[in-house]
Design a protein around this motif. Structure first.
Motif, PDB file in Angstrom:
ATOM      1  N   ALA A   1     -25.600   5.117  44.835  1.00  0.00           N
ATOM      2  CA  ALA A   1     -26.011   6.199  45.725  1.00  0.00           C
ATOM      3  C   ALA A   1     -25.569   7.570  45.218  1.00  0.00           C
ATOM      4  O   ALA A   1     -26.087   8.599  45.690  1.00  0.00           O
ATOM      5  CB  ALA A   1     -25.469   5.963  47.127  1.00  0.00           C
ATOM      6  N   GLU A   2     -24.656   7.604  44.247  1.00  0.00           N
ATOM      7  CA  GLU A   2     -24.211   8.889  43.699  1.00  0.00           C
ATOM      8  C   GLU A   2     -25.107   9.385  42.572  1.00  0.00           C
ATOM      9  O   GLU A   2     -24.786  10.376  41.905  1.00  0.00           O
ATOM     10  CB  GLU A   2     -22.751   8.778  43.246  1.00  0.00           C
ATOM     11  N   GLY A   3     -26.228   8.721  42.363  1.00  0.00           N
ATOM     12  CA  GLY A   3     -27.234   9.232  41.443  1.00  0.00           C
ATOM     13  C   GLY A   3     -27.029   8.804  40.006  1.00  0.00           C
ATOM     14  O   GLY A   3     -26.094   8.083  39.656  1.00  0.00           O
ATOM     15  N   GLY A   4     -27.939   9.266  39.162  1.00  0.00           N
ATOM     16  CA  GLY A   4     -27.886   8.922  37.752  1.00  0.00           C
ATOM     17  C   GLY A   4     -29.187   9.265  37.059  1.00  0.00           C
ATOM     18  O   GLY A   4     -29.991  10.047  37.570  1.00  0.00           O
TER      19      GLY A   4
ATOM     20  N   ILE B   1     -29.018   4.640  34.509  1.00  0.00           N
ATOM     21  CA  ILE B   1     -27.636   4.876  34.091  1.00  0.00           C
ATOM     22  C   ILE B   1     -26.945   5.643  35.208  1.00  0.00           C
ATOM     23  O   ILE B   1     -27.198   6.840  35.413  1.00  0.00           O
ATOM     24  CB  ILE B   1     -27.572   5.672  32.774  1.00  0.00           C
ATOM     25  N   PRO B   2     -26.105   4.982  35.997  1.00  0.00           N
ATOM     26  CA  PRO B   2     -25.492   5.654  37.141  1.00  0.00           C
ATOM     27  C   PRO B   2     -24.450   6.682  36.708  1.00  0.00           C
ATOM     28  O   PRO B   2     -23.777   6.513  35.690  1.00  0.00           O
ATOM     29  CB  PRO B   2     -24.855   4.510  37.922  1.00  0.00           C
TER      30      PRO B   2
ATOM     31  N   VAL C   1     -30.453   3.386  53.169  1.00  0.00           N
ATOM     32  CA  VAL C   1     -30.374   4.641  52.430  1.00  0.00           C
ATOM     33  C   VAL C   1     -31.108   4.464  51.103  1.00  0.00           C
ATOM     34  O   VAL C   1     -30.716   3.620  50.286  1.00  0.00           O
ATOM     35  CB  VAL C   1     -28.913   5.047  52.168  1.00  0.00           C
ATOM     36  N   PRO C   2     -32.180   5.216  50.843  1.00  0.00           N
ATOM     37  CA  PRO C   2     -32.921   5.035  49.587  1.00  0.00           C
ATOM     38  C   PRO C   2     -32.117   5.516  48.383  1.00  0.00           C
ATOM     39  O   PRO C   2     -31.462   6.568  48.429  1.00  0.00           O
ATOM     40  CB  PRO C   2     -34.170   5.896  49.795  1.00  0.00           C
ATOM     41  N   LEU C   3     -32.176   4.737  47.306  1.00  0.00           N
ATOM     42  CA  LEU C   3     -31.506   5.111  46.056  1.00  0.00           C
ATOM     43  C   LEU C   3     -32.514   5.881  45.216  1.00  0.00           C
ATOM     44  O   LEU C   3     -33.164   5.352  44.316  1.00  0.00           O
ATOM     45  CB  LEU C   3     -31.008   3.844  45.356  1.00  0.00           C
TER      46      LEU C   3
END
Length: 440
Positions: free
Chosen positions: A245-248, A237-238, A200-202
């Motif tokens: 994986a929840e972004g940032g 910065i997540p 899964v790409p970050l």
């Protein structure tokens, strides 16, 4: 240096102890020949009867994995071993997660083989393998853990027990060869994986020519290097620390008082000279679009004043600081090591090579348990493992006596007793142990 198939496969289980007797004259000549520039370190290198790895007296090594060996999943070990990290496994084992910097596409040739539904881009050959080693530094099993990526160069471990693998490639489906995905991303593999994980790409961490990452355990911020001559130094910065994986938010470093024209390689007259040990305050700018169609993340940052580093490569957190390599930085283009201190928001040039005899083309790095840096060289000719003391003094620790391939993936076992490292081509993983506390 040419090597025969017989020589390569004769290395199975090869071990050597750096305890051969050498005369004072031989020690002097070893220093002269191999570029040991100080009396620091562990002493001169000892000839290896296997002609594989030369180490100081008292150190030993063992080959634990080679390209072509049959893995537990029935597939051969892929080639081009690169970045790597070690994690605590069950029942006293150590789990290594190893990148394979395989470029290109297709079903022939060496590749990391995983089920197509788990692969990121099924035609692509790169990925990672997991190597499980017991307390006697012997192989227990090995298997593919992520696939369908391209040119997995480095990456880095996380404090929450995973490995981030990074693509040093920014091709897209428009480049052909059957690609169905855009590349240039980070991917995460938990050390607890017992088989291939879904790739899964970050995406929010940026699409660019990735090299390596390091995590500040105090904040969960992830620092990233970019292997371009005009690459930037990034931090991610997540939104939720530990859940990438929840972004940032992706940012690039600005050196305060030196915006826009700053090229830190010490060869750009417009940017001035950066002296070893001189600290500079830093700031950060947001990257407007971390996932562009074009490979322009670095241009977005430099247009906002971000500093450029000459081929950012290995990076590691240790001693409360973050060290990273600029492979061809420096006045003579032989390499620099930079030090960023998160709590102070400062950066300084920690080491700059003055001669190829002391350091050339620093690539992967690791902060050793005893505080030194261990640097993997990636240059033409003979390559070494170099050490750097906390005071910035260089010494030579090992020499690739097998061929001209780079060292890669240096890392230490959870009990701090064993260093693992790769010879990238033809692909060999070694365990090294000895009197780590005896450095002078």
């Amino acid at each position: 240096m040419a090597y025969s198939r017989r020589k390569f496969f004769g290395l199975a289980g090869a071990t050597a102890a750096g305890t051969l007797a050498i005369s004072p004259l031989q020690a002097f000549l070893a220093n002269k020949a191999f570029g040991q520039t100080t009396t620091m370190g562990y002493g001169p290198l000892v000839p290896d009867p296997n002609n594989l790895l030369e180490l100081p007296a008292g150190f030993k090594y063992r080959v634990i994995s080679r390209t072509g060996d049959l893995m537990a999943d029935g597939n051969p070990v892929p080639n081009l071993h690169d970045g790597m990290a070690a994690f605590q496994g069950p029942r006293g084992t150590t789990i290594l997660i190893c990148n394979h910097e395989i470029n290109g596409t297709g079903v022939t040739g060496s590749r990391v083989q995983v089920p197509s539904d788990l692969a990121y881009d099924p035609v692509c050959k790169g990925g990672t393998t997991n190597i499980v080693v017991n307390s006697n530094r012997q192989l227990v099993k090995q298997f593919a853990s992520l696939g369908g990526t391209i040119r997995n160069c480095a990456g880095g471990p996380t404090p929450w027990g995973s490995w981030i693998t990074s693509e040093e490639n920014t091709t897209t489906p428009a480049n052909g060869e059957g690609r169905v995905q855009s590349h240039g991303f980070n991917f995460e593999i938990p050390a607890s994986a017992t088989g291939p994980v879904k790739a899964v790409p970050l995406v929010d961490m940026g699409r660019f020519n990735h090299e390596a990452i390091a995590v500040d355990p105090k904040t969960g911020y992830v620092y990233e290097t970019e292997d371009r001559g005009d690459g930037l130094f990034y931090r991610f910065i997540p939104n939720v620390p530990g859940k990438l994986a929840e972004g940032g938010k992706l940012q690039a470093m600005v050196i305060v008082g030196k915006p826009f024209a700053v090229n830190t390689n010490n060869r750009d007259l417009n940017s001035g000279q950066f002296a070893v040990g001189q600290k500079y305050s830093v700031d950060w700018v947001d990257i407007p679009n971390p996932n562009p169609i074009a490979d322009d993340v670095r241009f977005q940052g430099s247009n906002l004043g971000a500093a450029r580093f000459s081929r950012g490569e290995g990076i590691w957190y240790g001693n409360g600081e973050i060290y990273f390599a600029a492979t061809n930085g420096g006045l003579i283009s032989r390499g620099q090591i930079w030090r960023y201190i998160p709590g102070d928001e400062t950066i300084d040039l920690f080491v700059e090579s003055k001669s190829a005899d002391e350091l050339k083309a620093p690539d992967n790095i690791v902060v050793a348990p005893f505080g030194d840096l261990i640097i993997c060289e990636d240059a033409s000719g003979t390559n070494f493992l170099r050490g750097v003391t906390p005071q910035g003094q260089l010494y030579t620790f090992a020499r690739n006596a097998f061929n001209g391939s780079e060292f890669a993936g240096a890392c230490f076992s959870p009990d701090n007793q064993t260093m693992f490292v790769n010879v990238q081509s033809p692909g060999i993983t070694l365990a090294i142990w000895g009197p780590w506390n005896s450095r002078q």
